[in-house]
Write a protein that holds these residues in place. Sequence first.
Motif, mmCIF file in Angstrom:
data_model
loop_
_atom_site.group_PDB
_atom_site.id
_atom_site.type_symbol
_atom_site.label_atom_id
_atom_site.label_comp_id
_atom_site.label_asym_id
_atom_site.label_seq_id
_atom_site.Cartn_x
_atom_site.Cartn_y
_atom_site.Cartn_z
ATOM 1 N N SER A 131 0.983 -1.030 -0.158
ATOM 2 C CA SER A 131 0.193 -0.031 -0.209
ATOM 3 C C SER A 131 0.849 1.871 -0.097
ATOM 4 O O SER A 131 0.255 2.042 0.140
ATOM 5 C CB SER A 131 -1.015 -0.200 0.581
ATOM 6 O OG SER A 131 -0.048 0.248 2.843
ATOM 7 N N ALA A 132 1.972 1.405 0.512
ATOM 8 C CA ALA A 132 3.267 2.037 0.025
ATOM 9 C C ALA A 132 3.115 2.493 -1.171
ATOM 10 O O ALA A 132 3.410 1.173 -2.102
ATOM 11 C CB ALA A 132 4.427 2.089 0.795
ATOM 12 N N GLY A 133 4.157 3.739 -1.884
ATOM 13 C CA GLY A 133 4.409 4.434 -2.979
ATOM 14 C C GLY A 133 6.097 3.373 -3.116
ATOM 15 O O GLY A 133 7.492 3.547 -2.545
ATOM 16 N N ILE A 134 5.943 2.216 -3.519
ATOM 17 C CA ILE A 134 6.842 1.845 -3.623
ATOM 18 C C ILE A 134 8.752 1.931 -4.818
ATOM 19 O O ILE A 134 9.483 2.397 -4.231
ATOM 20 C CB ILE A 134 6.996 0.269 -4.437
ATOM 21 C CG1 ILE A 134 5.595 -0.586 -3.703
ATOM 22 C CG2 ILE A 134 8.242 -0.390 -4.679
ATOM 23 C CD1 ILE A 134 5.370 -2.001 -4.152
ATOM 24 N N GLU A 135 7.914 2.998 -5.916
ATOM 25 C CA GLU A 135 8.956 3.475 -6.814
ATOM 26 C C GLU A 135 9.661 5.151 -5.882
ATOM 27 O O GLU A 135 11.192 5.169 -5.884
ATOM 28 C CB GLU A 135 8.310 3.630 -8.078
ATOM 29 C CG GLU A 135 8.213 2.921 -8.916
ATOM 30 C CD GLU A 135 7.424 3.640 -9.657
ATOM 31 O OE1 GLU A 135 7.470 4.930 -10.286
ATOM 32 O OE2 GLU A 135 6.736 2.881 -10.996
ATOM 33 N N GLY A 136 9.007 5.186 -5.029
ATOM 34 C CA GLY A 136 9.364 6.244 -3.938
ATOM 35 C C GLY A 136 10.279 5.609 -3.502
ATOM 36 O O GLY A 136 10.992 6.837 -3.035
ATOM 37 N N ALA A 137 9.880 4.326 -2.777
ATOM 38 C CA ALA A 137 11.051 4.401 -1.291
ATOM 39 C C ALA A 137 11.910 3.811 -2.029
ATOM 40 O O ALA A 137 13.680 4.198 -1.631
ATOM 41 C CB ALA A 137 9.993 2.990 -0.849
ATOM 42 N N VAL A 138 12.065 3.771 -2.948
ATOM 43 C CA VAL A 138 13.351 2.933 -4.261
ATOM 44 C C VAL A 138 14.276 4.304 -3.869
ATOM 45 O O VAL A 138 15.660 3.981 -3.711
ATOM 46 C CB VAL A 138 13.435 2.143 -5.306
ATOM 47 C CG1 VAL A 138 13.865 1.996 -6.522
ATOM 48 C CG2 VAL A 138 12.815 1.239 -5.163
ATOM 49 N N ARG A 139 14.015 5.052 -4.556
ATOM 50 C CA ARG A 139 14.417 6.006 -5.026
ATOM 51 C C ARG A 139 15.249 7.232 -3.813
ATOM 52 O O ARG A 139 16.351 7.175 -3.422
ATOM 53 C CB ARG A 139 13.814 7.212 -5.420
ATOM 54 C CG ARG A 139 14.118 8.980 -5.647
ATOM 55 C CD ARG A 139 13.087 9.327 -6.721
ATOM 56 N NE ARG A 139 11.533 9.633 -6.955
ATOM 57 C CZ ARG A 139 10.691 8.952 -7.536
ATOM 58 N NH1 ARG A 139 11.349 8.137 -8.846
ATOM 59 N NH2 ARG A 139 9.687 8.469 -7.312
#
Length: 195
Positions: A131-139
Amino acid sequence: GLADGGGERELAGRGGEGTGGRAGRRGLPAADDHVGLEGRDRDLGGAGVGEPDQRAGERSRRARRRRQVLLLLVGAAAYWAEGTKAKPWRRQDRLSFTNGDPNMIRLFLAWLDLVGVTEERLSYRVQIHESAGIEGAVRFWATIAGVSEQAFSKTTVKRHNPKTNRHNTGDVYHGCLVIRVRRSAEEYRLAEGLW
């Protein structure tokens, strides 16, 4: 021993002196960066401004050495608290560190620099709820680690369970970063031995 300077050659050969590499790029003071210890020495009775260059150099080396020993011990303690440990039934002498606190990640990476682990031995992976922002987390974690997003393995996504009341949500939630070190039996035994 390390604390009395006997291990200086060993640490320097493994990245101890001049290890500004990753640590400096990640915003954490490198082992040889100034973090205020020299000023403390001066306050405790050093000769001060007129001090000969030789004494100033020696004090600087001692201060750098204290920072290295402190980072060596604190990094090993952080690993022992947050890293993967070998089990009696499954002996795996390798480093794997998972944490969601950017400062703990910076500390662990600075420790790896100090003990001579090179970037090509590291692998990165994000663990996060779906439910979280995966792409933003990787960045986010790529910025913290000082590496490109392409250095990351496939993200591990935890399925959402509607029955749980999670508090780690919103824009400030970036999951956890997993750092694995290839061929790290020697470094694992170092952390284990320091503990």
